[in-house]
Design a protein around this motif. Structure first.
Motif, PDB file in Angstrom:
ATOM      1  N   ALA A   1       6.464 -13.948  24.694  1.00 35.32           N
ATOM      2  CA  ALA A   1       6.652 -12.704  23.950  1.00 35.32           C
ATOM      3  C   ALA A   1       5.671 -12.676  22.786  1.00 35.32           C
ATOM      4  O   ALA A   1       5.437 -13.700  22.131  1.00 35.32           O
ATOM      5  CB  ALA A   1       8.081 -12.585  23.430  1.00 35.32           C
ATOM      6  N   ILE A   2       5.101 -11.511  22.562  1.00 32.98           N
ATOM      7  CA  ILE A   2       4.275 -11.257  21.389  1.00 32.98           C
ATOM      8  C   ILE A   2       4.917 -10.113  20.630  1.00 32.98           C
ATOM      9  O   ILE A   2       5.159  -9.040  21.198  1.00 32.98           O
ATOM     10  CB  ILE A   2       2.822 -10.904  21.761  1.00 32.98           C
ATOM     11  N   ILE A   3       5.222 -10.335  19.367  1.00 32.66           N
ATOM     12  CA  ILE A   3       5.890  -9.338  18.532  1.00 32.66           C
ATOM     13  C   ILE A   3       4.958  -8.991  17.377  1.00 32.66           C
ATOM     14  O   ILE A   3       4.580  -9.862  16.591  1.00 32.66           O
ATOM     15  CB  ILE A   3       7.229  -9.881  17.992  1.00 32.66           C
ATOM     16  N   VAL A   4       4.569  -7.735  17.307  1.00 33.26           N
ATOM     17  CA  VAL A   4       3.616  -7.285  16.286  1.00 33.26           C
ATOM     18  C   VAL A   4       4.395  -6.597  15.173  1.00 33.26           C
ATOM     19  O   VAL A   4       4.770  -5.422  15.276  1.00 33.26           O
ATOM     20  CB  VAL A   4       2.555  -6.345  16.876  1.00 33.26           C
ATOM     21  N   ASP A   5       4.664  -7.349  14.121  1.00 34.59           N
ATOM     22  CA  ASP A   5       5.414  -6.862  12.957  1.00 34.59           C
ATOM     23  C   ASP A   5       4.402  -6.495  11.882  1.00 34.59           C
ATOM     24  O   ASP A   5       4.199  -7.219  10.910  1.00 34.59           O
ATOM     25  CB  ASP A   5       6.382  -7.943  12.476  1.00 34.59           C
ATOM     26  N   SER A   6       3.747  -5.356  12.078  1.00 39.16           N
ATOM     27  CA  SER A   6       2.639  -4.961  11.212  1.00 39.16           C
ATOM     28  C   SER A   6       3.067  -3.880  10.235  1.00 39.16           C
ATOM     29  O   SER A   6       4.159  -3.314  10.329  1.00 39.16           O
ATOM     30  CB  SER A   6       1.482  -4.434  12.069  1.00 39.16           C
ATOM     31  N   THR A   7       2.171  -3.574   9.319  1.00 38.94           N
ATOM     32  CA  THR A   7       2.333  -2.397   8.484  1.00 38.94           C
ATOM     33  C   THR A   7       1.883  -1.180   9.291  1.00 38.94           C
ATOM     34  O   THR A   7       1.550  -1.278  10.472  1.00 38.94           O
ATOM     35  CB  THR A   7       1.499  -2.533   7.204  1.00 38.94           C
ATOM     36  N   GLU A   8       1.874  -0.025   8.667  1.00 37.02           N
ATOM     37  CA  GLU A   8       1.436   1.198   9.350  1.00 37.02           C
ATOM     38  C   GLU A   8      -0.062   1.117   9.656  1.00 37.02           C
ATOM     39  O   GLU A   8      -0.783   0.310   9.069  1.00 37.02           O
ATOM     40  CB  GLU A   8       1.741   2.418   8.475  1.00 37.02           C
ATOM     41  N   PRO A   9      -0.562   1.957  10.581  1.00 36.91           N
ATOM     42  CA  PRO A   9      -1.966   1.860  10.993  1.00 36.91           C
ATOM     43  C   PRO A   9      -2.948   2.419   9.985  1.00 36.91           C
ATOM     44  O   PRO A   9      -3.748   3.313  10.263  1.00 36.91           O
ATOM     45  CB  PRO A   9      -1.986   2.663  12.303  1.00 36.91           C
ATOM     46  N   VAL A  10      -2.833   1.912   8.769  1.00 35.93           N
ATOM     47  CA  VAL A  10      -3.786   2.222   7.709  1.00 35.93           C
ATOM     48  C   VAL A  10      -4.160   0.901   7.056  1.00 35.93           C
ATOM     49  O   VAL A  10      -3.425  -0.080   7.127  1.00 35.93           O
ATOM     50  CB  VAL A  10      -3.183   3.185   6.657  1.00 35.93           C
TER      51      VAL A  10
ATOM     52  N   ASP B   1       0.820  -1.213   0.000  1.00 37.28           N
ATOM     53  CA  ASP B   1       0.000   0.000   0.000  1.00 37.28           C
ATOM     54  C   ASP B   1       0.857   1.267   0.000  1.00 37.28           C
ATOM     55  O   ASP B   1       0.606   2.217   0.745  1.00 37.28           O
ATOM     56  CB  ASP B   1      -0.955   0.007   1.201  1.00 37.28           C
ATOM     57  N   GLY B   2       1.901   1.253  -0.820  1.00 34.56           N
ATOM     58  CA  GLY B   2       2.726   2.442  -0.987  1.00 34.56           C
ATOM     59  C   GLY B   2       3.682   2.732   0.138  1.00 34.56           C
ATOM     60  O   GLY B   2       4.186   3.862   0.252  1.00 34.56           O
ATOM     61  N   VAL B   3       3.990   1.740   0.970  1.00 35.36           N
ATOM     62  CA  VAL B   3       4.906   1.934   2.101  1.00 35.36           C
ATOM     63  C   VAL B   3       5.979   0.851   2.062  1.00 35.36           C
ATOM     64  O   VAL B   3       5.663  -0.349   1.946  1.00 35.36           O
ATOM     65  CB  VAL B   3       4.163   1.865   3.446  1.00 35.36           C
ATOM     66  N   VAL B   4       7.245   1.249   2.175  1.00 36.37           N
ATOM     67  CA  VAL B   4       8.340   0.283   2.212  1.00 36.37           C
ATOM     68  C   VAL B   4       8.206  -0.597   3.450  1.00 36.37           C
ATOM     69  O   VAL B   4       8.110  -0.108   4.577  1.00 36.37           O
ATOM     70  CB  VAL B   4       9.707   0.996   2.235  1.00 36.37           C
ATOM     71  N   GLN B   5       8.205  -1.915   3.233  1.00 38.21           N
ATOM     72  CA  GLN B   5       8.167  -2.871   4.343  1.00 38.21           C
ATOM     73  C   GLN B   5       9.563  -3.382   4.676  1.00 38.21           C
ATOM     74  O   GLN B   5       9.921  -3.500   5.839  1.00 38.21           O
ATOM     75  CB  GLN B   5       7.255  -4.044   3.994  1.00 38.21           C
ATOM     76  N   LEU B   6      10.327  -3.705   3.653  1.00 36.00           N
ATOM     77  CA  LEU B   6      11.695  -4.165   3.897  1.00 36.00           C
ATOM     78  C   LEU B   6      12.507  -4.061   2.627  1.00 36.00           C
ATOM     79  O   LEU B   6      11.973  -4.004   1.520  1.00 36.00           O
ATOM     80  CB  LEU B   6      11.709  -5.605   4.422  1.00 36.00           C
ATOM     81  N   SER B   7      13.803  -4.028   2.827  1.00 34.95           N
ATOM     82  CA  SER B   7      14.746  -4.251   1.732  1.00 34.95           C
ATOM     83  C   SER B   7      15.766  -5.259   2.224  1.00 34.95           C
ATOM     84  O   SER B   7      16.047  -5.334   3.428  1.00 34.95           O
ATOM     85  CB  SER B   7      15.433  -2.949   1.305  1.00 34.95           C
TER      86      SER B   7
END
Length: 284
Positions: free
Chosen positions: A154-163, A48-54
């Motif tokens: 442990a809970i790790i939330v590796d999410s996209t931005e809040p959109v 959705d137009g946002v860099v997640q990883l390289s």
């Protein structure tokens, strides 16, 4: 003709990455996904137009998301880990480097992200999906934490931005579900974006954490492809002593683990919680 793929997250600021070769682009059931090669950053995935990883800098984020909570817990208490999102497998890769981890569950809503990461970004997961301790569940993370009978250290939330589909992962209901699914001692880690560019993102999370958890904090990483200043990760726990694990003990645990890291060190672990003034004000 040269193609530039623009990041569109920020309303008053735009940047773009040159796409030397596009490997995949389509609208999944949940979001627009593109994977392309860039001479500087390697293979890049955007949602959705946002860099997640390289592939050149993903180790920074993935190491700090994983090793800060797990070395804080220590081998005796870091046995069961839940990852919400993270369909590329990078956090799971780092989590499973901890020999103490007996079970790692990854819950992602978008099967296409998982499948295409396996196909086009195998160097990110490095076989983590095939580890017998790992389980991948394609499901809504909010529903999962609200209904699961399992409890996690442990809970790790590796999410996209809040959109888009990730917006629900920044709500009171979700965080209360995470608190329900945590063992004690246990720790929740979430990504909270760029505090300089989106201060309300971090402020909102910290305000919710203050009413749900006994301890909360922000720590920072420097991620080249997350354009706009240092990137915030958020910590929450109902064990008020966990974050204060001494540097000497963190160093001892890191050395004993034998885990090779490129960004994470015990000194960086502790120093990451030292915040610039403007970030500290958002974290109160």
């Amino acid at each position: 003709m040269t193609r530039w793929v623009e990041e569109t997250l920020h309303p008053n600021f735009r940047c773009a990455l040159k796409a030397d070769r596009v490997l995949y682009e389509n609208q999944t059931e949940h979001q627009h996904l593109i994977i392309f090669d860039n001479e500087t950053f390697g293979r890049v995935m955007m949602l959705d137009g946002v860099v997640q990883l390289s592939t050149t800098d993903e180790f920074i984020y993935h190491e700090m998301m994983s090793h800060v909570p797990l070395f804080s817990l220590g081998a005796e208490r870091a046995k069961r880990v839940l990852i919400i999102g993270g369909g590329d497998g990078g956090v799971m890769r780092e989590v499973l480097k901890h020999k103490s981890v007996e079970r790692c569950v990854l819950v992602d809503i978008d099967r296409t992200v998982v499948d295409l990461s396996k196909e086009h970004l195998p160097e990110v997961s490095q076989g983590a999906f095939d580890d017998p301790r790992a389980e991948v569940i394609i499901a809504d993370g909010v529903k999962y934490v609200a209904e699961t009978d399992e409890r996690f250290d442990a809970i790790i939330v590796d999410s996209t931005e809040p959109v888009g589909p990730a917006a629900v992962l920044f709500t009171r209901g979700f965080f209360e579900g995470c608190a329900r699914a945590l063992n004690k001692p246990g720790v929740l880690i979430t990504q909270n974006g760029l505090p300089f560019m989106h201060p309300d993102h971090l402020r909102g999370t910290m305000e919710l954490f203050s009413t749900i958890f006994a301890d909360r904090a922000t720590y920072l990483v420097d991620q080249p492809t997350y354009f706009g200043g240092p990137f915030a990760l958020a910590w929450a726990s109902n064990d008020t002593s966990l974050r204060d694990t001494p540097l000497e003990e963190i160093a001892k645990r890191h050395a004993a683990s034998g885990i090779p890291t490129r960004y994470y060190t015990p000194d960086v672990h502790k120093a990451a919680f030292a915040l610039p003034g403007y970030v500290a004000k958002l974290s109160v």
